[in-house]
Design an enzyme around this catalytic site. Structure first.
Site, mmCIF file in Angstrom:
data_model
loop_
_atom_site.group_PDB
_atom_site.id
_atom_site.type_symbol
_atom_site.label_atom_id
_atom_site.label_comp_id
_atom_site.label_asym_id
_atom_site.label_seq_id
_atom_site.Cartn_x
_atom_site.Cartn_y
_atom_site.Cartn_z
ATOM 1 N N ARG A 113 2.489 -8.181 1.448
ATOM 2 C CA ARG A 113 2.960 -9.487 0.974
ATOM 3 C C ARG A 113 2.458 -9.742 -0.439
ATOM 4 O O ARG A 113 1.345 -9.357 -0.794
ATOM 5 C CB ARG A 113 2.355 -10.575 1.863
ATOM 6 C CG ARG A 113 3.215 -11.066 3.015
ATOM 7 C CD ARG A 113 2.510 -12.185 3.730
ATOM 8 N NE ARG A 113 1.488 -11.629 4.605
ATOM 9 C CZ ARG A 113 1.529 -11.820 5.917
ATOM 10 N NH1 ARG A 113 2.523 -12.536 6.426
ATOM 11 N NH2 ARG A 113 0.612 -11.309 6.689
ATOM 12 N N SER A 161 -6.771 -3.811 2.621
ATOM 13 C CA SER A 161 -7.378 -3.708 3.958
ATOM 14 C C SER A 161 -7.790 -2.298 4.322
ATOM 15 O O SER A 161 -7.301 -1.708 5.309
ATOM 16 C CB SER A 161 -6.394 -4.249 4.987
ATOM 17 O OG SER A 161 -5.875 -5.463 4.519
ATOM 18 N N ASP A 195 -9.193 -7.589 4.328
ATOM 19 C CA ASP A 195 -8.430 -8.626 5.043
ATOM 20 C C ASP A 195 -9.311 -9.406 6.007
ATOM 21 O O ASP A 195 -9.077 -10.595 6.275
ATOM 22 C CB ASP A 195 -7.213 -8.028 5.768
ATOM 23 C CG ASP A 195 -7.579 -6.885 6.701
ATOM 24 O OD1 ASP A 195 -6.686 -6.408 7.426
ATOM 25 O OD2 ASP A 195 -8.760 -6.456 6.681
#
Ligand code: 0WK
Ligand code: 0WK
Ligand code: BGC
Ligand code: BGC
Length: 955
Positions: free
Chosen positions: A512, A606, A660
């Site tokens: 994203r 992440s 994350d």
């Protein structure tokens, strides 16, 4: 006793209503036709094989048999049997003695057939109404026919017989695997030869019928999938008065004289135990009325049961019927004229005809129900028949067949006489039961590998605790598998953050790009985001695949990365991933009309990164589905910066790179100040938490806290979890992109649970326990069983039908049994994952409680990840496990609604604010002490938090 077709159709309709009543959960208790579930779910499919014992009790003869069923399609069954008497003192005596007698006969049979010590499964054909909750159990509702042993009604006859057999344990080593009604045994016996057979009817001493009903109509048993055999116990039809209009004085007289008055009224108008008696009562009345035998009444005629069904059958024989009648009447001490004999024959015919008619009416009702269940206009089916009356009475079968076909003209019915009694069928049921039991054992053995005991979970918690400490300590850190990476995130947002920030969120299911607007004071954040795909070939970009042409031409590659630019292709590739990311950012900025805005950016990356500061992170190694070359060991912020430079379209100020878990903790911490742990249960598995600086030996300073990204996915990479790792975990690891690494993650996270399930299903199929032993191509395909399917399959609301549909989509043709097993496998795998997560989390919250010296700790954990969010049971099991293993911690789980992008933006805002503050301070100090510029960098670098921390306090 003459019943017109209208009356028969009416009785048929009444019986249909009775069946509906018996099947209904609420109406069953008051129903007279009990519609008992038998837990026989399928007719034989030819795969049955083995050696079984069978007991046949309740009909006119008591038999013990050994049945050899062999498969290989030969479908032949060898049987050896022995009859044993059933003396009245036994069948009307004391229940315990009855079962001891049966056990004695069984032991005698074993001795004569030299079967002692052979462990054989046994199928018990018990021809009385029994309530069952499983195949190997039967609570006797009431005795019927000639039996009336005391103390048996309301008890489980299987356990009574098992207890009785214990007396013979030196001879008998028998396991009762199934209790079936004789109608069920008869249906199964006939179905072995004719797969159309789905009804079983006994017209013998007693009468009864069973048939295959749709599970969706059987409200007394869980599940709507497939069919189950229902033992109607139609003998009791009318016990609620439903047939008073057709019962005659003879029926009432017979019932009053029976062993069970008021019960089995339908049976008493039909079956062999009563037919002869009805004839006797009629003849007695006629004799009394002077209509027969010149009014003579022999004493024999007064004796109950003096006329038996075999007499009636004999009298109705075409040719010698009359002669038989004379002989029988003479034996009864009656002088019978020719006319008397004809009249007596006529009485027999009327009585037996009524019996056949009544049977036909009830059977027609069953056939109609089958046709309607299948939604057919025309039903083709076979009815398995047995029972002495049906077998020996010369006219009975013909009459029954004729009336049935008259009552249900839209059914093509084949009547199949069961040659070898119901025991063959009982053996089939036992064979299926033992196969299912054996399969169950094998399946349970596999599922047991995933059932962790409390001790094992405590072990995992304590081992995790050791690894956490290991990772924090300077001298053990290098070897730690739980890396405990400092994140340089030292403070929680304090609400003063404000501004517009860009955030990237890479590493989860979706990539994203976000624009995050933070308004201070009111703690409101507005976000706009766009989801982009990361193509596999970019995620796992490898040399060969992409020809140089596709990348940016060599000549155009600016020489900014001497170490990286190997001649030719690779340069193009590593460019790939980050160039792709920059491409997406560009699209987003276009879309948002922000091209020119030089926005600060927070990069949620992440993967395990070793950070030297908030904006420096070296990728230690890829995890999950990523394997892009030339990235491991590189600083991801640099690689992103270079990619942005290469594109030369816009510029961004990359202020922070965060994991994350950290982003998630921050997002939740913005709402709840107690949130000091971030947990991801998604594609990957990880956890971060706020640790005391004094415990973080890798970073200077003892003041305050810093967030540690534990990277617990690597827990167990040193083999400390091998005691609970299964072969399936090993197979998943070997087939993964990073074998030997991230073992804890591979037992717990969304990327791998589906694969573990697939490996288990393959193994069970190889063992012939699933999908008929056929391993489909789809099942061999890696990644075919996505974790989302677990969530779907395990949802309670989902009927088995839908599970089958999901398996169908996966190209797996499954039976309902298969679907049940698949659901169990999914449950076992996801439960273990949630419990392992719980054990890991319990370790961290316990550490925090002890580190702060609290008796009780109240803490919030911010959570994100599709596994936690979408799986129907995962979050509950995880929470229960934490409560169980960290009872002195009150843990609140806070779902991160907005993803880690918000958290990354908040961290960027904090970093930005502190950057400003630092700059202002430095300027102030410069003015104050006119210190050399470069020193402050070193100062800051060496003790990032104290400085900043201090700053915050002074404000
Ligand atoms: C033979 C079957 C047995 C059943 C009997 C019924 O093997 O299970 O109970 O038929 O007929 P009966 O012997 O009562 O006439
Ligand atoms: C949503 C977060 C993202 C994280 C993801 C993990 O915004 O940073 O990586 O959750 O869950 P997944 O998408 O892997 O299931
Ligand atoms: C019993 C049934 C049995 C039938 C035929 C009836 O009396 O209640 O369970 O199937 O006799 O043997
Ligand atoms: C990565 C972690 C990440 C986790 C959850 C793991 O594979 O190593 O850095 O936090 O997945 O996305």
């Amino acid at each position: 006793m003459r019943l017109s077709d209208e009356t028969l159709l009416d009785i048929m309709a009444r019986f249909q209503a009775e069946m509906q009543k018996g099947l209904g959960k609420d109406t069953n208790p008051t129903a007279s036709v009990k519609m008992l579930p038998t837990f026989v779910r399928a007719i034989p499919d030819g795969s049955e094989n083995g050696e079984f014992l069978s007991l046949d009790l309740g009909g006119s003869k008591f038999r013990v048999l050994k049945v050899q069923v062999s498969e290989e399609g030969k479908r032949n069954v060898q049987m050896e049997s022995q009859f044993y008497p059933t003396p009245n003192e036994i069948i009307r005596g004391n229940g315990t003695e009855l079962f001891e007698y049966v056990a004695d006969c069984l032991a005698d049979f074993m001795r004569t057939k030299e079967l002692m010590q052979k462990k054989l499964p046994l199928g018990l054909t018990f021809s009385f109404p029994c309530k069952q909750t499983k195949l190997e159990e039967g609570v006797l509702l009431s005795w019927t026919k000639k039996f009336k042993a005391r103390g048996v009604q309301g008890t489980d006859v299987v356990s009574s017989l098992t207890n009785a057999m214990r007396k013979h344990k030196q001879d008998l080593d028998v396991d009762i695997l199934a209790l079936v009604n004789d109608t069920v045994g008869t249906m199964m016996t006939c179905a072995y030869d004719d797969p159309y057979c789905e009804v079983g009817v006994i017209i013998g001493t007693g009468t009864n019928a069973c048939y295959m009903e749709d599970m969706s109509n059987i409200e007394l048993v869980e599940g709507d999938e497939g069919r189950m055999c229902i033992n109607t116990e139609w003998g009791a039809f009318g016990d609620d008065g439903a047939l008073e209009d057709i019962r005659t004085e003879f029926d009432r007289e017979l019932d009053l004289g029976s062993l069970n008055p008021g019960k089995q009224l339908f049976e008493k108008m039909i079956s062999g135990l009563y037919l002869g008696e009805l004839v006797r009562l009629i003849l007695l009345k006629m004799a009394k009325a002077g209509l027969l035998f010149g009014g003579e009444k022999s004493s024999a005629l007064h004796i109950k049961g003096k006329i038996e069904t075999r007499h009636v059958a004999a009298m109705e024989k075409y040719k010698e019927g009359l002669a038989n009648t004379r002989e029988i009447l003479t034996d009864l001490g009656l002088e019978a004229s020719e006319a008397d004999c004809v009249a007596v024959q006529h009485v027999c015919t009327v009585v037996s005809f009524r019996s056949a008619n009544l049977c036909a009416a009830a059977l027609a009702a069953i056939l109609t129900r089958l046709r309607e269940n299948k939604k057919l206009v025309r039903l083709r089916t076979t009815v398995g028949m047995d029972g002495t009356l049906y077998k020996i009475h010369p006219q009975y079968p013909k009459r029954l067949h004729k009336v049935v076909r008259k009552l249900v003209p839209n059914c093509d019915v084949r009547f199949l006489l069961s040659e070898s009694g119901s025991t063959k069928g009982a053996a089939m049921v036992t064979a299926v039961a033992s196969r299912v039991q054996a399969q169950r054992k094998q399946i349970d053995k596999v599922l047991a590998l995933f059932r962790l005991t409390r001790e094992q979970l405590v072990g995992v918690r304590d081992k995790m605790r050791v690894e956490l400490e290991y990772g924090l300590k300077r001298d053990t850190h290098p070897l730690a598998t739980v890396k405990m990476l400092p994140t340089y995130v030292c403070g929680m947002p304090d609400g003063t953050e404000k501004g517009k920030f860009l955030a990237l969120d890479l590493g989860g299911t979706n990539f994203r790009v976000l624009l995050v607007k933070i308004r201070s004071g009111r703690r409101s954040v507005r976000m706009y985001n766009k989801i982009f795909a990361i193509p596999l070939e970019i995620m796992q970009g490898t040399g060969e695949e992409v020809n140089a042409g596709q990348g940016v031409p060599r000549s155009e590659v600016p020489a900014c990365h001497p170490i990286q630019c190997r001649p030719g292709m690779t340069a193009a590739l590593s460019l790939q991933l980050f160039d792709h990311i920059v491409q997406c950012i560009a699209d987003f900025l276009d879309y948002m009309g922000l091209k020119g805005a030089q926005l600060p950016l927070g990069f949620t990356f992440s993967f395990p990164c070793r950070q030297a500061s908030i904006d420096k992170g070296t990728l230690i190694e890829w995890t999950k589905g990523f394997k892009a070359t030339d990235c491991e060991g590189e600083d991801v912020v640099d690689m992103l910066r270079e990619a942005i430079k290469r594109r030369n379209e816009f510029d961004l100020d990359i202020v922070a790179v965060v994991n994350d878990t950290v982003g998630t903790m921050m997002t939740c911490g913005y709402e709840d100040r107690n949130c000091e742990v971030g947990l991801i249960a998604g594609t990957g598995s990880n956890m971060c938490y706020m640790e005391e600086m004094r415990n973080i030996e890798l970073v200077e300073g003892d003041e305050g806290k810093m967030c540690i990204n534990t990277e617990w996915g690597g827990f167990g990479d040193n083999g400390c979890l091998d005691d609970i790792r299964t072969q399936y975990d090993k197979e998943v690891d070997e087939g993964s992109l990073n074998p030997g690494k991230q073992r804890y993650e591979k037992m717990t996270s969304g990327m791998y649970l589906g694969e573990i399930v697939r490996q288990i299903l393959i193994d069970l199929t190889k063992q012939g326990l699933l999908f008929r032993g056929q391993i489909s191509e789809r099942l061999r395909t890696r990644g075919i069983f996505e974790t989302k399917f677990l969530s779907q399959i395990e949802s309670d609301r989902l009927a088995l039908l839908q599970v089958r549909r999901i398996l169908q989509q996966l190209g797996l043709d499954s039976t309902c049994e298969d679907s049940i097993v698949v659901k169990e496998v999914c449950g076992a795998v996801s439960r273990r994952a949630a419990e392992l997560y719980g054990a890991g989390l319990a370790a961290i919250v316990e550490k925090r409680r002890e580190d702060q010296g609290f008796e009780h700790l109240k803490i919030t954990v911010g959570v994100d990840g599709t596994l936690y969010k979408l799986h129907p049971h995962f979050s509950r099991i995880l929470q229960e496990t934490v409560k169980e293993l960290a009872p002195r911690c009150d843990v609140t789980f806070m779902l991160s609604e907005d993803g880690s992008g918000k958290g990354a933006a908040l961290i960027t805002a904090v970093a930005k604010r502190l950057q400003q503050a630092r700059r202002e301070n430095v300027k102030r100090e410069q003015k104050l002490r006119s210190i050399q510029p470069q020193d402050e960098e070193a100062l800051i670098a060496r003790e990032p938090c104290r400085k900043l921390f201090m700053l915050k306090d002074s404000n």
